[in-house]
Design a protein around this motif. Structure first.
Motif, mmCIF file in Angstrom:
data_model
loop_
_atom_site.group_PDB
_atom_site.id
_atom_site.type_symbol
_atom_site.label_atom_id
_atom_site.label_comp_id
_atom_site.label_asym_id
_atom_site.label_seq_id
_atom_site.Cartn_x
_atom_site.Cartn_y
_atom_site.Cartn_z
ATOM 1 N N MET A 44 0.828 -1.217 0.000
ATOM 2 C CA MET A 44 0.000 0.000 0.000
ATOM 3 C C MET A 44 0.861 1.265 0.000
ATOM 4 N N LYS A 45 2.182 1.047 0.105
ATOM 5 C CA LYS A 45 3.079 2.185 0.299
ATOM 6 C C LYS A 45 2.887 3.313 -0.713
ATOM 7 N N PRO A 46 2.814 3.003 -2.021
ATOM 8 C CA PRO A 46 2.688 4.111 -2.977
ATOM 9 C C PRO A 46 1.480 4.993 -2.686
ATOM 10 N N TYR A 47 0.409 4.388 -2.136
ATOM 11 C CA TYR A 47 -0.796 5.188 -1.821
ATOM 12 C C TYR A 47 -0.578 5.974 -0.539
ATOM 13 N N MET A 48 0.094 5.327 0.419
ATOM 14 C CA MET A 48 0.342 5.992 1.692
ATOM 15 C C MET A 48 1.252 7.205 1.488
ATOM 16 N N LEU A 49 2.220 7.035 0.574
ATOM 17 C CA LEU A 49 3.192 8.107 0.372
ATOM 18 C C LEU A 49 2.707 9.139 -0.643
ATOM 19 N N GLY A 50 1.510 8.923 -1.166
ATOM 20 C CA GLY A 50 0.969 9.876 -2.116
ATOM 21 C C GLY A 50 1.629 9.812 -3.485
ATOM 22 N N GLN A 51 2.341 8.708 -3.760
ATOM 23 C CA GLN A 51 2.979 8.590 -5.080
ATOM 24 C C GLN A 51 1.974 8.144 -6.131
ATOM 25 N N GLN A 52 0.963 7.403 -5.690
ATOM 26 C CA GLN A 52 -0.085 6.976 -6.610
ATOM 27 C C GLN A 52 -1.434 7.230 -5.961
ATOM 28 N N THR A 53 -2.440 7.445 -6.810
ATOM 29 C CA THR A 53 -3.779 7.663 -6.269
ATOM 30 C C THR A 53 -4.356 6.308 -5.882
ATOM 31 N N PRO A 54 -4.800 6.173 -4.635
ATOM 32 C CA PRO A 54 -5.345 4.873 -4.239
ATOM 33 C C PRO A 54 -6.623 4.574 -5.023
ATOM 34 N N PRO A 55 -6.768 3.329 -5.497
ATOM 35 C CA PRO A 55 -7.970 2.966 -6.257
ATOM 36 C C PRO A 55 -9.196 2.815 -5.357
ATOM 37 N N TRP A 56 -8.983 2.738 -4.039
ATOM 38 C CA TRP A 56 -10.114 2.606 -3.119
ATOM 39 C C TRP A 56 -9.843 3.488 -1.920
ATOM 40 N N GLN A 57 -10.896 3.815 -1.173
ATOM 41 C CA GLN A 57 -10.686 4.597 0.045
ATOM 42 C C GLN A 57 -10.489 3.709 1.256
ATOM 43 N N ARG A 58 -11.048 2.501 1.173
ATOM 44 C CA ARG A 58 -10.889 1.551 2.272
ATOM 45 C C ARG A 58 -10.462 0.204 1.698
ATOM 46 N N ALA A 59 -9.468 -0.383 2.291
ATOM 47 C CA ALA A 59 -9.021 -1.686 1.804
ATOM 48 C C ALA A 59 -8.679 -2.571 2.996
ATOM 49 N N THR A 60 -8.691 -3.885 2.753
ATOM 50 C CA THR A 60 -8.282 -4.826 3.796
ATOM 51 C C THR A 60 -7.533 -5.974 3.155
ATOM 52 N N SER A 61 -6.624 -6.583 3.901
ATOM 53 C CA SER A 61 -5.854 -7.692 3.343
ATOM 54 C C SER A 61 -5.366 -8.601 4.461
ATOM 55 N N VAL A 62 -4.989 -9.802 4.061
ATOM 56 C CA VAL A 62 -4.245 -10.690 4.962
ATOM 57 C C VAL A 62 -2.928 -10.935 4.238
ATOM 58 N N GLN A 63 -1.903 -10.265 4.685
ATOM 59 C CA GLN A 63 -0.649 -10.213 3.936
ATOM 60 C C GLN A 63 0.380 -11.183 4.518
ATOM 61 N N LYS A 64 0.986 -11.978 3.625
ATOM 62 C CA LYS A 64 2.092 -12.838 4.041
ATOM 63 C C LYS A 64 3.293 -11.961 4.412
ATOM 64 N N CYS A 65 3.925 -12.238 5.541
ATOM 65 C CA CYS A 65 5.090 -11.451 5.961
ATOM 66 C C CYS A 65 6.215 -12.363 6.409
ATOM 67 N N VAL A 66 7.439 -11.887 6.216
ATOM 68 C CA VAL A 66 8.595 -12.554 6.824
ATOM 69 C C VAL A 66 9.440 -11.483 7.486
ATOM 70 N N ARG A 67 9.776 -11.694 8.753
ATOM 71 C CA ARG A 67 10.668 -10.753 9.439
ATOM 72 C C ARG A 67 11.935 -11.490 9.828
#
Ligand code: ATP
Ligand code: MG
Length: 900
Positions: A44-67
């Motif tokens: 979601m970073k490009p939308y958060m940083l204002g680099q791209q216009t978000p296609p939705w105003q509200r979104a949800t996800s279950v994102q795979k992560c590795v730390r």
């Protein structure tokens, strides 16, 4: 409640509340600063940083992560997995603090019968940023949580930023009190295992102008649009809702742990309480196994293969840690074939693609385990020798100090053989030997410093990216590589030594940016086009073409004559012969890939490729060498496809459409919304590809495989020549065969028989030479006997046999001992030196041994003089060293030792 159900409820809940469900991005994402996706907001970073216009105003996800940073925590806390899933809800300029808190509270506390998680609100402890009175008030007045349960925390815990100027904001985290069994009372600031963080709500509201450290930055003012980013650990909430102690015991993870416990005969949890921090080491090992096996499954599933750096290294480390943990638990057999399928079984409910891909995934994992097992075996032998030596040297010091393995050896084991230090410690301890850990750590630090210095040196090139961003800001290159070979264009930028310049003169080298170009920039395994740029006054040779930032094509050129200036009108011309050959090679790569999969099956998936005019190579997942027959079959299938003159076509479509079509997407590549699919013979070969291709397969010309080799565990490489280069290659082989048949004077067909016959003759001749030498030695032996001297009542026959090898020296020694007989105590010592390496063999007879003379002891002394070591039994022993000029001194030393 099963994890899959928790996940379903999450998505349902937020979808009902107006959020668009966005599927998880793969773990490898298009972000050079990230090894793996480590939070739900990464895509979601490009939308958060204002680099791209978000296609939705509200979104949800279950994102795979590795730390990767949490790897050391695994099993020791109750809440850290290397792989985990982050449930997120996002608002882009829509709801803010109140909305986010309401939504979170609602889902957590709504009864399970009504679709929520049914958690008792009284055990939830929110934290807020110390200055965030708004959030504090929302929790207290709007939700109704007593002040005593709301903690204010500082920047280190409750302020989110990216570590650079840009958006930032306070956060509010929701902790859950797991009760007195799990640790001390007093809230999140007292015990983070008892009070476990489950959900983090980030309120992005500030524009940061300067960033000095996590707790020291300047806020320039409010953001134009305020966003919400939240993350809830799916595994953490699962551990709560399933009433288990930690996230290794939830339904998606525990079966692997249970299997490992069964295999190792250990009883999990027997000696541990509820708090993970006070666990028995065996329980920690079992959790490591369960966690790492699952993470490896997910990583390989997303295209990571074991390697020695970057992502590959993380995977390698996890696989090895899992195998090692099994060893530490006393299990030495192959473990992954038992464990990985159990993990698949649990994960496929949420990730069905894993099942289809499992042949490939398991092949890679098992191959890595096999390789590591070999490493361990090799390391164990070396360690055993080192341990024996350490014991000997401690004994020679009179046994006053404990035997210690030098740090340098522990380091060499780690560095050269990949033998982990804790295993060295463990195995040395089993034999009562200590390890110089300080020495080891010092060497590790030195190595790390060297690596850092290296990385720094590499970074200096990075100054460039700013320049490219500037040039990109002037406009994207109109890229015509698919349409034409030549075009008129205007020079929009020139770069020399990393800086923008106005012109490049004759004889200089630099980079050229044009408003339009037909040159193919290196990508997707295909190297860049070569060609010429003609300016009003001269000519430039294009040596390389790259795309350093998206949308910008950069030509590296040598100015052959005249000059080039910004603003010039130029002609860009790709070398047509070059391009034809490049197309042949790239289409050839697809054909070989398809042929591989036709012959070996769909798990032989390409993991990397490289092609240039006339040549191609392709790496693919497979873990055994291909037989000669298989190689011929692949070659034949490929050439048949060439002969059938299959049509090659390209078309653009969306990624999901391409997937639907079965087009092969390559791992590690990221694709735009619109992707290009290359087909050869319709469905026979369908790949996502941005490269240049021939129009019909017959234009590839001949295709000949030249080699097949291993490039790492589970990955093979196949190489081929195409077109004219294939013919040249075959012509060269033919000439070679002709030369060989001329040399040995037979027809080409008879070459193998003839060469075998010649080899047999050479062997016979060598054997004959050996026999003659032996005869000669035996003849000499008679004379040697007379040279024996008496040393303190023992007959000593000492002889330097010159350039004799070890085997011959040994047989000479035993022969001499036999001739001396058992009448009187006798010792035979003979030295030799083959290829500059001195050797000494010593034998004793019965009467000598009765007097306490031992060959092994004498050899040790002599080998010491030779600069090496050795040993053996009392009757026969052998040693060697490095200094051939010391053989005389070595024999003298034997005599002195005998003399007493
Ligand atoms: P902690 O301090 O417990 O390590 P964090 O502050 O690193 O957590 P965030 O970066 O805020 O966590 O991530 C959001 C959520 O993701 C956390 O609230 C937690 O539920 C979950 N999470 C973070 N790291 C892990 C992990 N290693 N394993 C499982 N879940 C995790
Ligand atoms: Mg953390």
């Amino acid at each position: 409640m099963e994890t899959a159900e928790i996940r379903r409820r999450w998505l349902d809940y937020f979808e009902k509340n107006g959020h668009v469900v966005v599927p998880s991005a793969p773990l490898i994402y298009d972000d050079p600063n990230l090894l793996f996706v480590n939070a739900g907001m990464v895509p979601m970073k490009p939308y958060m940083l204002g680099q791209q216009t978000p296609p939705w105003q509200r979104a949800t996800s279950v994102q795979k992560c590795v730390r990767t940073g949490d790897i050391e925590e695994v099993g020791k806390t109750s809440r850290h997995g290397t792989f985990f899933q982050m449930n997120g809800n996002f608002s882009f300029g829509d709801y803010f603090k109140k909305g986010a808190i309401d939504l979170a509270w609602g889902l957590l506390t709504t009864p399970q019968s009504e679709g929520g998680y049914g958690i008792d609100g009284d055990i939830l402890w929110p934290t807020v940023f110390k200055d965030d009175d708004e959030a504090f008030a929302l929790w207290r007045d709007h939700i109704g949580i007593p002040e005593s349960r709301i903690t204010r925390r500082d920047e280190n815990d409750n302020y989110w930023s990216m570590g650079v100027p840009g958006p930032g904001g306070p956060s509010s985290e929701i902790f859950i009190d797991r009760g007195p069994d799990y640790g001390a009372e007093g809230g999140p600031s007292v015990d983070e295992d008892r009070y476990m963080e489950i959900w983090n709500l980030v309120f992005m509201q500030d524009e940061l102008s300067a960033f000095r450290s996590k707790a020291d930055f300047d806020i320039a003012g409010p953001l134009p649009t305020r966003n919400i980013d939240t993350g809830m650990g799916l595994e953490r909430i699962a551990s709560v809702l399933q009433g288990v102690d930690n996230l290794y015991e939830i339904d998606e993870v525990y079966p692997v742990l249970a299997k490992a416990a069964e295999m190792t005969g250990k009883k999990y949890g027997e000696h541990s309480g509820h708090a993970a921090t006070a666990s028995h080491p065996n329980d920690v090992h079992l959790r490591v196994v369960a966690d790492h096996v699952r993470s490896s499954l997910m990583l390989i599933g997303d295209g990571v293969t074991p390697g020695n750096e970057g992502r590959g290294y993380v995977l390698r480390r996890m696989l090895r840690r899992a195998v090692r943990a099994m060893r530490l638990l006393g299990y030495g057999d192959k473990a992954l074939p038992e464990l990985l399928p159990v993990s698949l079984e649990r994960m496929q409910a949420s990730y069905p693609e894993l099942a289809a891909d499992f042949p490939r995934i398991s092949q890679i994992a098992y191959a890595e385990e096999d390789a590591f097992r070999r490493t361990l075996d090799q390391g164990t032998t070396i360690l055993d020798t080192a341990v024996t030596k350490a014991k000997q040297s401690a004994a020679s010091l009179g046994g006053t100090s404990a035997p210690t393995l030098p740090g340098s050896q522990a380091f060499a084991l780690h560095d050269t053989y990949g033998f982990p230090i804790d295993l060295t410690l463990e195995m040395a301890a089993e034999q009562g030997v200590e390890v110089d850990q300080d020495g080891f750590r010092r060497l590790m630090t030195e190595q790390r410093q060297r690596a850092k210095a290296d990385a720094k040196a590499k970074k200096t090139g990075h100054a460039d990216t700013e320049v490219w961003k500037e040039l990109r800001a002037l406009g994207a290159t109109d890229w015509q590589a698919y349409q034409a070979l030549s075009t008129e264009a205007k020079v929009t930028g020139l770069v020399s030594d990393g800086a923008r310049v106005e012109g490049l003169g004759e004889g200089s080298t630099g980079q050229v940016v044009l408003d339009r170009t037909t040159f193919y920039a290196e990508s997707g395994g295909q190297i860049a086009d070569e060609g010429i740029i003609t300016t009003p006054t001269g000519q430039l040779r294009v040596r390389d073409v790259q795309r350093p930032v998206k949308g910008l094509v950069v030509h590296t050129v040598d100015v052959l004559s005249g000059e080039i200036k910004v603003g010039d009108g130029v002609q860009a011309q790709v070398d047509p012969d070059w391009r034809v050959s490049a197309c042949q090679a790239h289409s050839g790569t697809h054909v070989v890939h398809a042929a591989l999969r036709q012959v070996l099956g769909p798990s032989a998936l390409q993991s990397g490729s490289y092609n240039k005019p006339g040549y191609l190579r392709l790496d693919f997942a497979w873990n055994s060498a291909l037989s000669k027959e298989t190689r011929s079959e692949i070659e034949e299938v490929a050439n048949l496809a060439v002969r059938q003159d299959l049509a090659v076509s390209s078309q653009f479509m969306t990624l999901p459409e391409a997937r639907e079509w079965g087009a092969l997407a390559l791992f590690g590549e990221t694709y735009d919304e619109q992707v290009r699919v290359i087909e050869i013979g319709g469905p026979w070969s369908r790949e996502l590809c941005g490269g240049t291709h021939v129009a019909h397969s017959s234009q590839i010309g001949a295709l000949t495989l030249t080699g097949e080799s291993s490039v790492g565990s589970g990955v093979r490489r196949i190489e081929a020549f195409v077109g004219m280069d294939a013919l040249r290659y075959l012509a060269k082989e033919r000439a070679l065969v002709a030369e060989l048949s001329g040399l040995v004077k037979v027809q080409p067909d008879e070459l193998p028989d003839r060469i075998n016959e010649l080899l047999a003759r050479v062997k016979d001749a060598e054997r004959e030479i050996g026999r003659l030498k032996q005869q000669q030695l035996t003849a000499q032996a008679g004379e040697l006997l007379s040279t024996a001297t008496d040393v303190a009542g023992v007959r000593l026959l000492a002889h330097d046999a010159g350039e004799l090898g070890a085997d011959e020296v040994r047989s000479l020694v035993t022969d001499l001992r036999a001739r001396l007989g058992d009448g009187a105590p006798s010792v035979v010592a003979v030295t030799g030196a083959a290829k500059g390496r001195p050797v000494i063999v010593i034998a004793t007879n019965g009467p000598a041994r009765d007097r306490g003379v031992r060959a092994g002891d004498l050899v040790k002394v002599a080998a010491g003089v030779l600069g090496g070591g050795g040993g053996g039994k009392p009757d026969l022993a052998q040693g060697g060293g490095t200094d051939p000029s010391a053989v005389g001194a070595a024999l003298d030393a034997v005599e002195r030792t005998l003399a007493g």
